[in-house]
Design an enzyme around this catalytic site. Sequence first.
Site, PDB file in Angstrom:
ATOM      1  N   ASP A  69       7.527  19.652  34.819  1.00 24.28           N
ATOM      2  CA  ASP A  69       8.403  20.232  33.805  1.00 24.28           C
ATOM      3  C   ASP A  69       7.637  20.283  32.495  1.00 24.28           C
ATOM      4  O   ASP A  69       7.083  19.277  32.052  1.00 24.28           O
ATOM      5  CB  ASP A  69       9.666  19.389  33.619  1.00 24.28           C
ATOM      6  CG  ASP A  69      10.557  19.420  34.849  1.00 24.28           C
ATOM      7  OD1 ASP A  69      10.242  20.189  35.764  1.00 24.28           O
ATOM      8  OD2 ASP A  69      11.534  18.656  34.893  1.00 24.28           O
ATOM      9  N   SER A 111      45.312  30.047  45.085  1.00 21.38           N
ATOM     10  CA  SER A 111      44.022  29.641  44.517  1.00 21.38           C
ATOM     11  C   SER A 111      44.206  29.388  43.034  1.00 21.38           C
ATOM     12  O   SER A 111      45.200  29.816  42.430  1.00 21.38           O
ATOM     13  CB  SER A 111      42.951  30.714  44.750  1.00 21.38           C
ATOM     14  OG  SER A 111      43.165  31.835  43.920  1.00 21.38           O
ATOM     15  N   ASP A 153       8.734  53.285  47.370  1.00 20.50           N
ATOM     16  CA  ASP A 153      10.183  53.130  47.255  1.00 20.50           C
ATOM     17  C   ASP A 153      10.783  52.946  48.641  1.00 20.50           C
ATOM     18  O   ASP A 153      10.423  53.660  49.580  1.00 20.50           O
ATOM     19  CB  ASP A 153      10.815  54.336  46.566  1.00 20.50           C
ATOM     20  CG  ASP A 153      12.292  54.134  46.290  1.00 20.50           C
ATOM     21  OD1 ASP A 153      12.672  53.020  45.880  1.00 20.50           O
ATOM     22  OD2 ASP A 153      13.075  55.075  46.492  1.00 20.50           O
ATOM     23  N   ARG A 207      53.543  39.793  52.212  1.00 18.88           N
ATOM     24  CA  ARG A 207      54.332  41.024  52.274  1.00 18.88           C
ATOM     25  C   ARG A 207      54.020  41.837  53.527  1.00 18.88           C
ATOM     26  O   ARG A 207      54.762  42.744  53.878  1.00 18.88           O
ATOM     27  CB  ARG A 207      54.049  41.880  51.041  1.00 18.88           C
ATOM     28  CG  ARG A 207      54.397  41.179  49.731  1.00 18.88           C
ATOM     29  CD  ARG A 207      54.109  42.078  48.553  1.00 18.88           C
ATOM     30  NE  ARG A 207      54.413  41.407  47.287  1.00 18.88           N
ATOM     31  CZ  ARG A 207      54.259  41.978  46.091  1.00 18.88           C
ATOM     32  NH1 ARG A 207      53.821  43.222  46.015  1.00 18.88           N
ATOM     33  NH2 ARG A 207      54.548  41.305  45.004  1.00 18.88           N
TER      34      ARG A 207
END
Length: 1350
Positions: free
Chosen positions: A1011, A744, A434, A730
């Site tokens: 593929d 956006s 880990d 602001r």
Amino acid sequence: MWCRHADAVRPVTSFRGERGRKLCLGSYYCGDKKKILLIMLNTRKLSWLNHLGHHHPWVFYQVRLPLSYCKLNYIIQRYKSSKVVKSIQQAKKIAIVKPMTKNVDKVINKVVKKPQKDYNLSRILRKNSSVQVEKKFPESPIETETQTAFKQENDIVPKIEITSVNEVIEKVIGKLYHKSHGLSSSQETASSFDKYTGKVDHGIEKAHKVKVIKNNKVDNDKIMGASKKKIFFFDKKINIEQDDSLDYDKYHHEGNHISKNTNGSLSDEEVRLSVLKQDAHASSGNNMDININHDKTEALQNIRRNALGIQMLPKGIFDQLFEEVSEKDSQKAEDLDGAKEHLQAHGLWDKTTSFMAEVDFKLPKLESKDLDQHFRVIAEDQCFHYKELLKKLIGEDLPSPPSQWEFTPGWTRYNVDGSCSPVDYPECSAIVFDVEVCIKEGSHPTLATAVSSKYWYSWCSEVLTSTVQPIDRNEISMKVLIPLESSKEVTLTDAHLPKSPRLVVGHNVSYDRLRVREQYLLKETGLRFVDTMSLHIAVSGLVSEQRALLMKNKNEPKIRLPWMSVGCQNSLNDVYKFYCRPEKSLEKSTRDVFVDGSLNDIREDFQNLMAYCASDVSATHQVLVKLLPLFFERFPHPVTFSGMLEMGLTFLPVTKNWERYIESSEYQYKQVERMLNEELVKQVQASLSYLKGEEYKNDPWLWSLDWSQPKAKVKKLPGYPNWYRKLCARTGEREGTPEPENMSTSLQIVPKILKLTWDGFPLHYERKFGWGYLKPNYQSFKDIPHFEWDSYPLDANDGPVFPVKVFYDVFGVKTQDLNVSEVTVCDESTDDWAQYYDELNCVREDSRKRKRGKTDEDENLKNIGIPGVGFIPLPHKDGAGCRVGNPLAKDFLSKIEDNTLTSHVGDVAKLVLETSKSLSYWKNNRDRILSQMVVWSNHSSLPHAVTSSDGYTRDSKYGVILPMVISAGTITRRAVERTWMTASNAYSDRIGSELKAMVEAPPGYKFVGADVDSQELWIAALLGDAYFTGEHGATALGWMTLQGKKSDGTDMHSHTAQSAGISRDHAKRLLKQYNPKLTDTETRRKAEHLFAVTKGEKGWYLNDAGENLASELGYHVTEEPMPRKKIMKILREAYENNYEATFSNIVEKPPIWVGGSESHMFNCLEAIARCPEPKTPVLGARITRALEPQYVDDQFMTSRVNWVVQSSAVDYLHIMLVCMQWLFTKYHISGRFCISIHDEVRYLVAEGDCYRAALALQITNLLTRAYFATRLGFKDLPLSVAFFSGVDIDQVLRKEPHLDCVTPSNPQGLIKGYNIKPGTTLDMNAIMDKTNGELAKLDFECYEEIIKTE
């Protein structure tokens, strides 16, 4: 009834042996050979079998004979003749002494199940005749539904009877007995068989079938494809010693190699069931003149085709793969009449079939003649050592963790006596591991712990233990990573590469793998990773609906469902509590220090954080001890485990072009975003003009904005409406500036400012329903009823008032126009759809809606309180009821392209939409792409193949990205990764979409890949063909998959469109996504019609009570399933004649699908999904316990049916990975697996071995498809699916080698922008020209010399 327990095929009855062990009749058990034989004799009363000695090979070999998979209707149709049945029954009467038996009444959906280690040999019986079972033995342990209330009657209703395996074996044993006693076949065996079949038996044939006989007492009104069916799950070949691990261990310890006659495989003594031939009369009934058009030139060639005209493998390759199958057997269709009728019904019969050029070459020598045994051997060879390491790791207790952890850089080993010592890396071959990372400092590892069966280990980074400068997160080198196989001083060249097998176990171990140094070497080492999270997901994982229910009940448990006891979430804490049931769960709050804290915070709490890391390691080991036996029990085939190990080794090389790509995409994104922001600001400021004269009140978009102004005097932005003030800054330097910033397309005001429309109607947002569009309910403003105005406020002081009059003036005419366009969007008329809809018994639903004053067209309208105006929510990708939060999100890009979503104000808004689309890819993927951990290689660690290449320069940079792949991330065991496995191809209008092309092979190497053409579609079609007749292309879906062509309308999309009466492109859209241009009613009607011609309609078999009832009412009862409409008609007449019956009382469940091009496929999938222990038909992989029928009943059927195909596709990938690894090792092909994306598989191969690797890929595809076919009972393979259409050899990882990948961030393309030349695609013939069909390197080089000389 026979099923399989562990290693044996045996009757379902059993007894307790002298040693107390439960023994299965007919099982292989050395301790009680004689007793088992005697019990078999007593059970079946085979008196003439007593002449056989217990040493006869059949006694212990023949009982293990496999059945055939999915033979059902296939075999039923072949053995219609009653002569064979009568002859066997007559022979049985002579041999059987009156047994003490009891009759078991008809059992509906009877499923016999026993625990097993390998493939499911259960049988699902639709309808049984009486079964004789000896009284002293118990009945089958599991019966999903029984019916004993009705007696067996000798009526005229057709019934299906199974000629049991015992009866077939009796005849085989008879021949063996006479042969063993010196009797000639002409005296007894052959003459007897000649009497029944008209053919003299020349010994035990290699092929075998189990005969299922349909006793057709009523032969008329036969409907194709709807016979009552029985499904068998079985092995094609079962070895005497099925426990592969035991034999394999034995041979490894003895230093022997496993050959095709070892590991328990049967050789000359193997005895198989003879093929029971049809009599001459039945055979003549199946003979048919197949009128299929072929090219005239093909007549000059010896082209192999099956009985349905499908071109099969060339004879040379066929003989190598199916050498035990005769040419005659391989070409025999068992139910040509039914297949012909089915294909004619779907317009596919008598179509011109395609011709493919044949290839012929010598295949590599297999490890066994049987493909299943071959793949078992090579997979076991690949994963054997890792299995042994796992067994050792879970078989011993772990040492106690140290009380004090060393704060020193590098690895420290903690001995049993309490001492500790520095080491270069953990010397043990298997560890639980880990890693923890300080997120704020970058992606490099901070500390780690590990444990083996002997020692604990800890690792600390130099950055943590010293005051050196922090590491540049963008320049991670191998020296800051964790070594697990080599010391720091060793230069990791080819000569020093660690190759011994080593194993690392972790929970979500791919996260830890990213920090392991040796994993960034170009040539792979012997280290492999086992992920306990993947093991858990495969064994007890949950689908999304189940996870949602668990989360809902987490805090307030309200319900307790059975599946909740066998499944849980995927986190280590959840998995630990689920499997280990500890008194105290893991403390995960400590982890927050690594997420939010700094290196100083970690140093101050070092001991506590190390203990936390060690507790995770201990918990992972305890989970492994509980989970590993479950995994191998449920996934016994070695290919599964070996394939998962290979999937954990994904590897993506990059060059300095990666950094250039990031820089270019970021620059272009910011430029376009700035332009978009400026344009949106202009549109917002232009909207302020509506304040003059309160024009906004007459605008269908701007009316709902807050146009009020502050009543008190304000210093900042006086005179501006509140909605505008909120967009302005602001805080900061721009505070009070009357200009919006950070605009956006995600802002809720933007669709209103741009005046967006959906099919010409204005968009509107409702908090309850999300985004939708407003639509007139009436033809004109005057038609609005007065009562609708009663509750609507007309005073602006009470709130915004919608301009209804203006809305009707602008959009009212569109109602009629839209209806016409919706009805005439396709060729068929509304009356045609209405007529079909009536046939589907939906008229009453429509009439109920009309009585409520609601038309079909407007059934989706929502009342939002505006008179005469309805609100229709935009379609969500997740279905009805889900709210759309942003109509400019990526899910609606296609609607922008087809002008469904557009703007009322013209070009400016359209430009904004196009710009938004250009930003979408980078905006959605930017964070994931930038977070990719690139480790740049030292030039000294590069192999000679790179440094000696012409393209190599020391000024360049060569790095590696390890995708964080979860090898089994879903219940289907499909690998999951957030960035690369979901990466799209390059789009000319999407910034950064050339991502895949930025994965670039280093000098001297190329990507070789292909593929898998329509992988899942072919698997589904193969299952349907196996279920129907056992012949390739027998179903419409199978035929279209193998032979369909767009040019003559026989490909799947064209055929579906033609059947549904719509265009081909429209069919593709309907299959992919809801089409909003149709009304809901028309969409449903078209979808139901499309559903009917593809999946079919539901049909039910009548049970005994139903058949009796139908006969009493004068109906002609056949053996075919009935639609609901006809059954309801019977029930109505029964009610009129004072019969008490309900639908469920007279039908057998579950229903089946009939009449569709895909009905057989869905019937097969549902039959597998409903098995007590659903398994994939090829590798026998079990479904997660949380979806087994015993825990979910009939719930989650969609997920379970999808699992059959998708999990089989994972089997396909694992088989390919194992086969490629075998070929690379056997023929010394220098390459490694890189990644599998969707249906693509890519390998990184040295340039000199590219053509041989391409040939290996083609051979792998051939063997994989042939393996699938044989496991499903086929004896041949169509040529159209045997090889890839092309194998790509390329420098970068793009969809097609010729694509230049021009995008806004790569305007010059790959050729001019990155100096990357196009790759090449080779079909099978081109590969043969390059390699001469040889994988051996020496032969290949000689061939190249010959070509150069010529």
